[in-house]
Design a protein around this motif. Structure first.
Motif, short mmCIF file in Angstrom:
data_model
loop_
_atom_site.label_atom_id
_atom_site.label_comp_id
_atom_site.label_asym_id
_atom_site.label_seq_id
_atom_site.Cartn_x
_atom_site.Cartn_y
_atom_site.Cartn_z
N ARG A 181 -8.89 9.44 -12.93
CA ARG A 181 -7.66 9.01 -12.25
C ARG A 181 -7.76 9.25 -10.74
N LEU A 182 -8.30 10.39 -10.35
CA LEU A 182 -8.44 10.70 -8.93
C LEU A 182 -9.43 9.76 -8.26
N GLU A 183 -10.58 9.54 -8.88
CA GLU A 183 -11.59 8.67 -8.28
C GLU A 183 -11.07 7.24 -8.15
N THR A 184 -10.34 6.77 -9.14
CA THR A 184 -9.78 5.41 -9.08
C THR A 184 -8.79 5.28 -7.94
N ALA A 185 -7.97 6.31 -7.74
CA ALA A 185 -7.00 6.27 -6.65
C ALA A 185 -7.69 6.26 -5.29
N VAL A 186 -8.71 7.10 -5.12
CA VAL A 186 -9.46 7.12 -3.86
C VAL A 186 -10.12 5.77 -3.60
N GLU A 187 -10.71 5.20 -4.65
CA GLU A 187 -11.36 3.90 -4.51
C GLU A 187 -10.37 2.82 -4.08
N ARG A 188 -9.19 2.85 -4.64
CA ARG A 188 -8.17 1.86 -4.27
C ARG A 188 -7.80 1.96 -2.80
N VAL A 189 -7.64 3.18 -2.31
CA VAL A 189 -7.26 3.38 -0.91
C VAL A 189 -8.36 2.89 0.02
N ILE A 190 -9.61 3.20 -0.31
CA ILE A 190 -10.73 2.76 0.54
C ILE A 190 -10.88 1.24 0.50
N SER A 191 -10.77 0.68 -0.69
CA SER A 191 -10.92 -0.77 -0.84
C SER A 191 -9.81 -1.52 -0.10
N ASP A 192 -8.61 -0.96 -0.13
CA ASP A 192 -7.49 -1.60 0.56
C ASP A 192 -7.70 -1.65 2.06
N GLY A 193 -8.29 -0.58 2.62
CA GLY A 193 -8.64 -0.56 4.03
C GLY A 193 -7.50 -0.31 4.99
N LYS A 194 -6.32 -0.05 4.48
CA LYS A 194 -5.15 0.13 5.36
C LYS A 194 -5.16 1.49 6.03
N TYR A 195 -5.64 2.50 5.32
CA TYR A 195 -5.64 3.86 5.85
C TYR A 195 -7.07 4.33 6.03
N ARG A 196 -7.48 4.44 7.29
CA ARG A 196 -8.84 4.88 7.60
C ARG A 196 -8.81 5.88 8.74
N THR A 197 -9.59 6.93 8.58
CA THR A 197 -9.63 7.98 9.59
C THR A 197 -10.57 7.61 10.72
#
Length: 367
Positions: free
Chosen positions: A330-346
């Motif tokens: 569940r955690l890995e899937t959530a992280v992958e979604r955020v990275i794939s979306d590209g909206k939030y990047r440090t």
């Protein structure tokens, strides 16, 4: 996905190190009815450490993960890791830590090395892989660097012979070389990996690296289904930056492993994304996989823009180690979604997001 092949750490580390005959452990099963939360020692560390460990704490709470943290303050300028921290890790068996700064020179030894020796965390594992949505120069990168963690140049055997002449000893033993080779091959077998590459400099250090290679060759004969090859460390670095997709599992002595892991992490997207852990027969310490940048700099700390992804993925490794695979997925899937979306990047990806904004996005993606 590459992170689905994070090692079955408990199985590998409980295999008798003195017996080189491969044994086949049964893949762990979920434990129905075992709802008791597990204690995990937490060391926030220096620099960006408190930011990224705080990110993990928030996500674990949002997931209702069956664990709780015992927090201890440890900093790189201390002379030793406090005994109460060592005892906590020995009791809990598992630790999550941020980076600990190691002072340059001055005779202060690295607390990271102290922890590895005290707990006999003989294997360092760093998984370097492409993440969907993360722009990189190379595709199809999925490298696991397994590094011997207790000897080599990190033995700390240095002294000044005469003023202006310093002697530094590199220690290689057959026991430790066989142990790390067995870990690498057993990891490859359990995770359906096809090839193990031993990294060395035996053309120059004929006895030390020669012993390491001899041990790897002996262990490789026990695993006929896994291809084994060898590469000199300088050629390895050149091949990594030109054709990284050729590598699968890499097993290395101590110093080479640090260099190879950080290089592979940079190729796959950056050290802020690569998970890792240091494991032994009885204990495991999870942290950012590649050491470069794990403490960060003052600007990142002040702006609160550290990348928490590496430690979030390392905490997913920890959840699997604790036999909570559904929480890890569940955690890995959530992280992958955020990275794939590209909206939030440090900042390390050219973005402007804060650590908290990334954390909030990951928590939102959990649903």
């Amino acid at each position: 996905m590459a992170r689905r092949s994070i090692p079955l750490l408990r199985q590998l580390c409980t295999l008798p190190s003195f017996n080189l005959t491969p044994t086949r452990s049964v893949t762990y099963m979920p434990r129905p009815g075992d709802g008791a939360p597990r204690a995990v020692t937490l060391i926030p560390g220096d620099g960006i450490g408190p930011l990224v460990t705080g990110a993990v704490e928030q996500v674990m709470e949002a997931m209702h993960a069956p664990l709780y943290f015992e927090r201890y303050e440890v900093h790189g300028d201390m002379e030793r890791v406090p005994e109460k921290v060592i005892q906590s890790i020995k009791k809990n068996k598992v630790c999550l830590k941020g980076g600990l700064a190691t002072p340059m020179g001055g005779g202060v030894s690295s607390l990271n090395v102290q922890l590895r020796r005290e707990l006999d965390l003989y294997a360092s594992l760093v998984n370097c892989f492409n993440l969907p949505g993360l722009p990189t120069r190379h595709q199809d990168v999925d490298i696991v660097v397994i590094r011997e963690n207790t000897e080599g140049e990190y033995s700390g055997l240095e002294h000044e012979v005469v003023p202006g002449v310093v002697e530094s000893l590199k220690l290689i033993t057959k026991f430790c070389s066989e142990r790390i080779a067995k870990y690498a091959f057993e990891y490859a077998y359990l995770n359906n990996r096809k090839k193990v590459t031993a990294v060395h400099k035996a053309n120059i250090m004929k006895l030390a690296d020669g012993l390491f290679l001899e041990s790897c060759r002996e262990v490789s004969t026990k695993y006929p289904g896994i291809k084994y090859n060898e590469i000199i460390v300088d050629n390895c670095c050149m091949q990594l930056v030109s054709k990284p997709e050729q590598f699968d599992v890499m097993v290395t002595p101590n110093l080479y492993g640090n260099l190879v892991a950080n290089t592979a992490a940079g190729i796959a997207g950056g050290t802020g994304f690569m998970p890792g852990g240091n494991v032994g027969a009885d204990h495991a310490v999870f942290e950012q996989g590649a050491s470069a940048g794990n403490v960060g700099n003052e600007n990142l700390v002040e702006q609160k823009k550290a990348n928490p992804v590496a430690l979030l993925l390392s905490s997913a490794m920890m959840l699997r180690h604790l036999q909570f695979p559904s929480f890890a997925d569940r955690l890995e899937t959530a992280v992958e979604r955020v990275i794939s979306d590209g909206k939030y990047r440090t900042k390390d990806l050219g973005g402007t997001s804060t650590t908290q904004e990334v954390v909030d996005a990951v928590i939102a993606a959990l649903d």
